[in-house]
Design a protein around this motif. Structure first.
Motif, PDB file in Angstrom:
ATOM      1  N   GLU A  28      35.703  36.704  40.885  1.00 45.48           N
ATOM      2  CA  GLU A  28      36.579  36.297  39.744  1.00 45.48           C
ATOM      3  C   GLU A  28      35.932  35.092  39.217  1.00 45.48           C
ATOM      4  O   GLU A  28      36.115  34.758  38.290  1.00 45.48           O
ATOM      5  CB  GLU A  28      38.074  36.258  39.846  1.00 45.48           C
ATOM      6  N   ARG A  55      40.061  41.840  45.152  1.00 46.02           N
ATOM      7  CA  ARG A  55      41.308  41.068  45.552  1.00 46.02           C
ATOM      8  C   ARG A  55      42.126  41.829  46.496  1.00 46.02           C
ATOM      9  O   ARG A  55      42.879  41.015  47.580  1.00 46.02           O
ATOM     10  CB  ARG A  55      41.936  40.934  44.299  1.00 46.02           C
ATOM     11  N   THR A 105      38.508  36.653  46.352  1.00 45.61           N
ATOM     12  CA  THR A 105      38.810  36.440  44.888  1.00 45.61           C
ATOM     13  C   THR A 105      37.741  35.690  44.234  1.00 45.61           C
ATOM     14  O   THR A 105      37.506  35.495  43.040  1.00 45.61           O
ATOM     15  CB  THR A 105      39.940  35.509  44.794  1.00 45.61           C
TER      16      THR A 105
END
Length: 133
Positions: free
Chosen positions: A52, A44, A49
């Motif tokens: 995730e 991040r 991202t």
């Protein structure tokens, strides 16, 4: 020299076995905490991202070199050993103080949770992982 992602993990009382050492299965938990820190926090911070959104574990391999006793924390150093189109291998060394206590490897595969299937790494993911290769 490969750049390493470094994470410090607290050793909890619940990690102990009947012999007063970190239980062998709990090493996986410590390695998982470090790997999650790399893929969630570290990625991040690098602007990535998508990891995730889903990564599954295809394989774990652990070598236990020295028992780890209850204490403040262990240091886990990680790097990326291999990057393929739809998987990557994380390598780890776990230190108790300055003593190498364990080595491990995890084969990870990016996964599309919505479609319930593996997917290929994106260019951004490859660039992030390559920084630790």
């Amino acid at each position: 020299m490969t750049d390493r992602f470094v994470h410090h993990c607290a050793v909890r009382w619940s990690d102990m076995d009947a012999y007063g050492h970190v239980n062998n299965a709990r090493f996986l938990t410590l390695y998982e905490e470090a790997r999650v820190a790399m893929m969630f926090v570290g990625a991040r911070e690098a602007g990535v991202t998508s990891l995730e959104e889903g990564v599954i574990i295809a394989r774990h391999e652990i070598d236990y070199l020295k028992p780890v006793d209850y204490g403040d924390a262990v240091r886990i150093e990680m790097w990326i050993e291999e990057i393929r189109a739809a998987r990557f291998t994380v390598a780890y060394e776990l230190f108790d103080g300055d003593v190498l206590a364990s080595r491990a490897r995890t084969v990870c595969a990016p996964y599309n949770l919505g479609q319930q299937r593996p997917r290929r790494l994106t260019e951004a993911e490859r660039a992030f992982l390559s920084a630790y290769q």
